[in-house]
Design a protein around this motif. Structure first.
Motif, PDB file in Angstrom:
ATOM      1  N   SER A   1      15.119  14.265 -29.182  1.00  0.00           N
ATOM      2  CA  SER A   1      15.910  13.143 -28.670  1.00  0.00           C
ATOM      3  C   SER A   1      15.766  11.892 -29.520  1.00  0.00           C
ATOM      4  CB  SER A   1      15.560  12.849 -27.210  1.00  0.00           C
ATOM      5  OG  SER A   1      14.211  13.047 -26.971  1.00  0.00           O
TER       6      SER A   1
ATOM      7  N   GLY B   1      16.921  11.436 -32.447  1.00  0.00           N
ATOM      8  CA  GLY B   1      18.125  11.110 -33.206  1.00  0.00           C
ATOM      9  C   GLY B   1      19.305  11.967 -32.802  1.00  0.00           C
ATOM     10  N   ASP B   2      20.501  11.512 -33.211  1.00  0.00           N
ATOM     11  CA  ASP B   2      21.701  12.333 -33.014  1.00  0.00           C
ATOM     12  C   ASP B   2      21.541  13.627 -33.791  1.00  0.00           C
ATOM     13  OD1 ASP B   2      22.509  10.000 -31.895  1.00  0.00           O
ATOM     14  OD2 ASP B   2      23.796   9.394 -33.585  1.00  0.00           O
ATOM     15  N   ARG B   3      22.258  14.677 -33.345  1.00  0.00           N
ATOM     16  CA  ARG B   3      22.355  15.868 -34.199  1.00  0.00           C
ATOM     17  C   ARG B   3      23.288  15.512 -35.354  1.00  0.00           C
ATOM     18  NH1 ARG B   3      18.551  17.298 -34.089  1.00  0.00           N
ATOM     19  NH2 ARG B   3      18.047  15.544 -32.795  1.00  0.00           N
TER      20      ARG B   3
ATOM     21  N   HIS C   1      25.430  17.438 -36.869  1.00  0.00           N
ATOM     22  CA  HIS C   1      26.740  18.087 -36.768  1.00  0.00           C
ATOM     23  C   HIS C   1      27.538  17.934 -38.065  1.00  0.00           C
ATOM     24  CE1 HIS C   1      25.884  19.031 -32.660  1.00  0.00           C
ATOM     25  NE2 HIS C   1      25.756  17.748 -32.338  1.00  0.00           N
TER      26      HIS C   1
ATOM     27  N   THR D   1      28.648  14.929 -39.165  1.00  0.00           N
ATOM     28  CA  THR D   1      28.690  13.518 -39.552  1.00  0.00           C
ATOM     29  C   THR D   1      28.716  13.318 -41.053  1.00  0.00           C
ATOM     30  OG1 THR D   1      26.905  13.472 -37.962  1.00  0.00           O
ATOM     31  CG2 THR D   1      27.776  11.350 -38.676  1.00  0.00           C
TER      32      THR D   1
ATOM     33  N   TRP E   1      18.119  17.208 -40.352  1.00  0.00           N
ATOM     34  CA  TRP E   1      17.740  16.883 -38.971  1.00  0.00           C
ATOM     35  C   TRP E   1      16.616  15.861 -38.951  1.00  0.00           C
ATOM     36  CZ3 TRP E   1      19.456  21.480 -40.698  1.00  0.00           C
ATOM     37  CH2 TRP E   1      20.575  22.017 -40.050  1.00  0.00           C
TER      38      TRP E   1
ATOM     39  N   PHE F   1      17.931  12.431 -39.578  1.00  0.00           N
ATOM     40  CA  PHE F   1      18.630  11.880 -38.412  1.00  0.00           C
ATOM     41  C   PHE F   1      17.659  11.532 -37.298  1.00  0.00           C
ATOM     42  CE2 PHE F   1      23.359  12.144 -38.585  1.00  0.00           C
ATOM     43  CZ  PHE F   1      23.450  12.388 -39.948  1.00  0.00           C
ATOM     44  N   ASP F   2      16.576  12.303 -37.174  1.00  0.00           N
ATOM     45  CA  ASP F   2      15.587  11.983 -36.135  1.00  0.00           C
ATOM     46  C   ASP F   2      14.812  10.731 -36.477  1.00  0.00           C
ATOM     47  OD1 ASP F   2      16.235  13.865 -34.333  1.00  0.00           O
ATOM     48  OD2 ASP F   2      14.638  15.275 -34.847  1.00  0.00           O
TER      49      ASP F   2
ATOM     50  N   SER G   1      20.220   8.228 -36.431  1.00  0.00           N
ATOM     51  CA  SER G   1      21.630   8.525 -36.648  1.00  0.00           C
ATOM     52  C   SER G   1      21.853   8.597 -38.151  1.00  0.00           C
ATOM     53  CB  SER G   1      22.515   7.435 -36.052  1.00  0.00           C
ATOM     54  OG  SER G   1      22.290   6.231 -36.773  1.00  0.00           O
TER      55      SER G   1
END
Ligand code: HEM
Ligand code: FES
Lengths: 337, 536
Positions: A178, A180-182, A184, A186, B199, B202-203, B207
């Motif tokens: 949780s 960060g955003d996934r 996908h 982006t 990942w 982003f984590d 974002s």
């Protein structure tokens, strides 16, 4: 060893530390057998209660004055600091006063310790140097072994504990997701698309005539200046021979070309344009892109061309993108395909 | 002093001790510990002070850091800057910036003494890293990491890593153009890690870059996580030093089993406190007089601008250089890609730190030396280790130069392309050349026995009337300070110099007939029960 109902461990000393110790080729402890008493080289007639100027009152007095002088400086600079602060502060004066004050304090302390306080160089044994004798080592192992058998008797519980720890531990890791955003898609997307007007950083739309030959301008998709992946450089090459690569036919408007501003190496904005050589240079690690060859990297760590933005002009005469970027902009990543 | 005065003083002393120490001891039984602690001996050598300098820089960082944290606003929210003349930086008036950047401008221009605090903080960080680097070299070149101190080597490296990350996170907090560009590169490096990179990035950032979560997160990391880690590790570091006692250089009368120096109380404690004061003073001068990280000149961060000549703080330079020098390789297949920044940004530092962590083990294999040591090596006596260390320094220097290719190119009137090529070869050539020179220098120094940074040893040779020779100015006979134990050989036989001491606690260095050739001798003389190899 004290009781008889612990059958293991006593009598056999085969835990890790002992193997090395008992190997005559390996002398671990300063060449001294830990089973032997430690050589005790006791201080030899040392007197560390004397101070340097003990027998010379005149020099002692002078040392005292020197120290007093240092600390006076400290006091004065303290006062100066307070005054400077009260009248509004001034970094250079503050720095100087901090220097004089603290160094005065320190030098005074050093002089005091050196000249007027007891303590000469002394020599002493290092003591047992943290190596316990055999009896203590055995006692420690003994204390551990108290539980070895009872634990070994319940292999099921032991394995279960491992399993429980594993499962529970993995579950505890889930909240990391949780953070960060996934990602996908982006990283594949920008705010460009069919018919999006090119604007400058004040969101003014642009016409082809707004950019002179050899000029370069950073442009953005209209109303999306903040869009992190979309910044683009618009370059007017004039009649320099631009090499239209297959699949990019019609993406330029005469000498007017647009490329992603995000370096394919590590994402810095590629901002330096050399109009003579028609090269874009990234200020971060000097990757150099040949604009005439479709922004092909010709030097530096970048290994991919800057993606080209297909340009067009709309009915009102403004510059637009006829499509978005056809490949992800910016640096590479694992699942970039 | 008159006798009455002396008696009065004595009475006073007794009373004080009764009141103070008895009260504590009644509750803790601590007198034994206190006496041992106050009497604890610390060897004196200037190079042992460097660790303390590092420690005291950290003290300055804590104090100034708390002050800054009271004003800093960890927010990426967009604001427009409205300075008033005399209170703020007018050239940036009306510009968009993050609240974080604005708060740092406020500390610099509106908070009285804030700029000095801020600059002291930054200078302390820079000096801290320099002291740590020097300290690490001291430990490495003198073999202080050998058994039994391997653990402290590992703890030290964890400290080094924590401090580097702490420094980098702090450097990024102002959200200025320079540090923001650095973060952009780091995002790309994280992104490039195989399997998890995208990942993970982003984590960490919350974002896509730049996002608005990073600044508040960096604040937590910089104000809480890493300081806590550093304090914990430092405590362990110091406890181990206390327990294992400090090493010392070999010298007359110094052995593996004794320790020489000043006692904690009063000499060591007061001098150490004085050092703290002097560090405060020097950092105060740097903070007040020498501008550092003038973020108002760089401007606020935005993702599409970059200032040419971007420079990270010096200790990150080698990583930046590595990213610049790595060739344009990238691997793509099966729909996946290992992007370029992975190799110089993750792999290279990964290998470097792995070797550093493993060095005590590697060193043990090279010298087949499993013995515990309290006496240090002189660098010249272990030419190979010294060569490795010097080679590593050359490697880091080359990479650090590489991080300034654009600026250096201007200064040297050389296109940066040439410079980068030269430095790319340099990464391989410089360490080899520097290492070879160091190796030869060690051998030469062993032969002459001159000390490169201390006073020359030896004495004046006098021929007396009856034809005999004796030396002047050297009580120990033929040789001076450094002719003690364990200096004889580049020991490959696994016994170390400890062997020489099992029969002799002190002072055996006196008058030994140390000869030049002895240095090159294999270590046959160092057998466990053999005579002192230097033949005393
Ligand atoms: C935050 C950073 C560090 C601080 C504040 C620190 C502090 C100290 C201090 C005060 C000492 C005793 C005085 C001296 O020998 O200089 C010491 C000793 C030592 N340090 Fe560090 N240190 C740090 C990092 C490191 C690093 C990076 C290493 C190596 C990888 C290291 C390894 C050692 C070892 C092995 C000793 C024992 C030296 C001996 O007994 O001769 N330390 N440290
Ligand atoms: S980010 Fe452009 S060269 Fe590295």
């Amino acid at each position: 060893m004290t009781t008889t109902d612990r059958p293991t461990a006593s009598g056999d000393h085969s835990y890790a530390g002992y193997d090395e110790d008992d190997d005559p080729k390996v002398k671990l402890h300063y060449g001294i057998d830990p089973h032997d008493p430690w050589p005790d080289d006791v201080p030899r007639g040392q007197d560390d209660s004397r101070w340097r100027f003990q027998d010379n009152p005149r020099l002692a007095r002078r040392a005292e004055l020197k120290i007093a002088f240092c600390w006076t400086l400290t006091m004065l600079s303290g006062i100066a600091l307070a005054i400077v602060y009260c009248v509004g502060g001034q970094p250079q004066v503050e720095g100087t006063m901090l220097f004089v004050g603290f160094v005065g304090l320190g030098v005074g302390l050093i002089l005091w310790a050196r000249d007027l306080l007891p303590g000469t160089e002394v020599t002493a044994s290092r003591g047992t140097h943290n190596i316990s004798d055999a009896a203590k080592r055995e006692a420690a192992v003994e204390a551990f072994n108290r539980t070895v058998d009872p634990i070994a008797r319940r292999p099921f519980l032991l394995r279960m504990l491992g399993l429980v720890g594993g499962v529970f531990g993995v579950a505890a890791l889930f909240p990391i997701a949780s953070l960060g955003d996934r990602p996908h898609r982006t990283l594949y997307k920008t705010a460009w698309g069919p018919g999006v007007r090119l604007v400058d950083q004040d969101n003014n739309p642009l016409k082809p005539a707004d950019i002179a030959v050899n000029g370069i301008l950073t442009v953005f998709p209209e109303n999306n200046i903040e869009s992190p992946q979309s910044s683009t450089v618009l370059i007017n090459l004039g009649d320099a021979p631009f090499d239209v690569r297959p699949g990019t036919v019609g993406w330029n408007i005469g000498g007017l070309v647009a490329f992603s501003k995000i370096c394919t190496h590590a994402g810095c904005p590629v901002g330096l344009y050399n109009a003579q050589t028609h090269q874009l240079v990234c200020p971060c690690h000097q990757s150099t892109f040949d604009v005439l060859k479709g922004c092909n990297p010709v030097f530096g760590p970048a290994s991919r061309s800057l993606p080209q933005l297909p340009l067009a002009v709309n009915n009102a005469g403004y510059l637009i993108s006829s499509e978005g970027y056809q490949q992800p902009v910016g640096p590479g990543f694992w699942n970039r395909a | 002093m008159s006798t009455t005065e002396e008696r009065l003083a004595a009475e006073k002393r007794m009373k004080y001790e009764r009141v103070g120490l008895d009260a504590v001891d009644d509750r803790l039984g601590s007198s034994g510990f206190i006496q041992k602690a106050l009497d604890k001996i610390f060897p004196d050598h200037w190079s042992f002070m460097v660790g303390e300098i590092a420690m005291y820089c950290f003290v300055v960082l804590l104090i100034t850091g708390v002050y800054l944290a009271l004003y800093y606003v960890p927010s990426a929210a967009d604001v427009v800057y409205h300075p008033t003349p005399g209170h703020g930086y007018m050239p940036l008036a009306g510009q968009h910036m993050s609240e974080a950047y604005q708060s740092v401008l406020n500390i610099s221009f509106n908070v009285r003494a804030g700029l000095v605090m801020r600059q002291m903080h930054h200078w302390a960080a820079v000096v801290f890293m320099a002291a740590i680097a020097f300290h690490l070299c001291r430990i490495f070149f003198t073999g202080a990491f050998r058994r039994p101190r391997e653990t402290n080597w590992v703890i030290g490296l964890l400290l080094l890593l924590s401090v580097m990350l702490e420094g980098f996170s702090g450097y990024s907090l102002p959200d200025d153009l320079l540090s923001g560009t650095g973060l952009r590169v780091v995002f790309s490096i994280v992104e490039s890690i195989p399997f998890i990179g995208t990942w993970l990035a982003f984590d960490l950032w919350g974002s896509q870059f730049p996002g608005s979560s990073l600044i508040p997160r960096l604040f937590v990391v910089h104000e809480f996580l890493f300081p806590l880690a550093i304090i914990g590790l430092l405590t362990a570091h110091l406890m181990l030093i206390w327990r294992q006692k400090h090493t010392d250089f070999p010298g007359p009368g110094k052995t593996e089993t004794n320790i020489r120096g000043s006692r904690l109380w009063p000499q060591y404690a007061i001098k150490s406190g004085a050092l703290l004061m002097i560090i405060f003073g020097v950092l105060g001068a740097l903070g007040g007089l020498f501008q550092i990280n003038a973020i108002w000149l760089y401007g606020p961060y935005n993702p599409y601008t970059v200032s040419a000549g971007a420079q990270p703080d010096w200790y990150v330079g080698w990583l930046d250089g590595s990213v610049r020098l790595w060739p344009h390789w990238e691997f793509r297949s099966f729909g996946h890609e290992i992007a370029n920044p992975f190799f110089p940004g993750v792999l290279v530092p990964g290998i470097v730190f792995t070797i550093m962590f493993a060095w005590p083990q590697i060193d043990r294999l090279i010298y087949k030396d499993h013995v515990a040591h309290n006496l240090l090596d002189r660098p010249r006596d272990k030419p190979f280790r010294t060569a490795v260390g010097v080679g590593a320094l050359a490697f880091f220097t080359d990479l650090t130069f590489a991080s300034g290719t654009d600026l250096l190119g201007n200064d040297l009137h050389m296109p940066f392309e040439r410079l980068i090529e030269i430095l790319q070869y340099g990464v391989f050539v410089a360490p080899l050349v520097a290492g070879a020179i160091a190796y030869k220098t060690c051998q030469a120094l062993q032969r002459t026995d001159a000390h490169p940074i201390m006073k020359p040893v030896g004495g004046i040779l006098i021929r007396t009337a009856d034809g005999a020779y004796h030396t002047l100015g050297d009580e120990h006979g033929a040789h001076g300070d450094h002719d003690g134990h364990g200096h004889a050989v580049d020991d490959h036989d696994g016994n170390g110099h400890a062997a020489a001491h099992d029969d002799d606690g002190n002072g055996s260095a006196d008058g030994n007939g140390h000869a030049a050739e002895e240095v090159d001798e294999p270590a046959a003389g160092a057998a466990i029960s053999g005579p002192d190899p230097s033949g005393s």
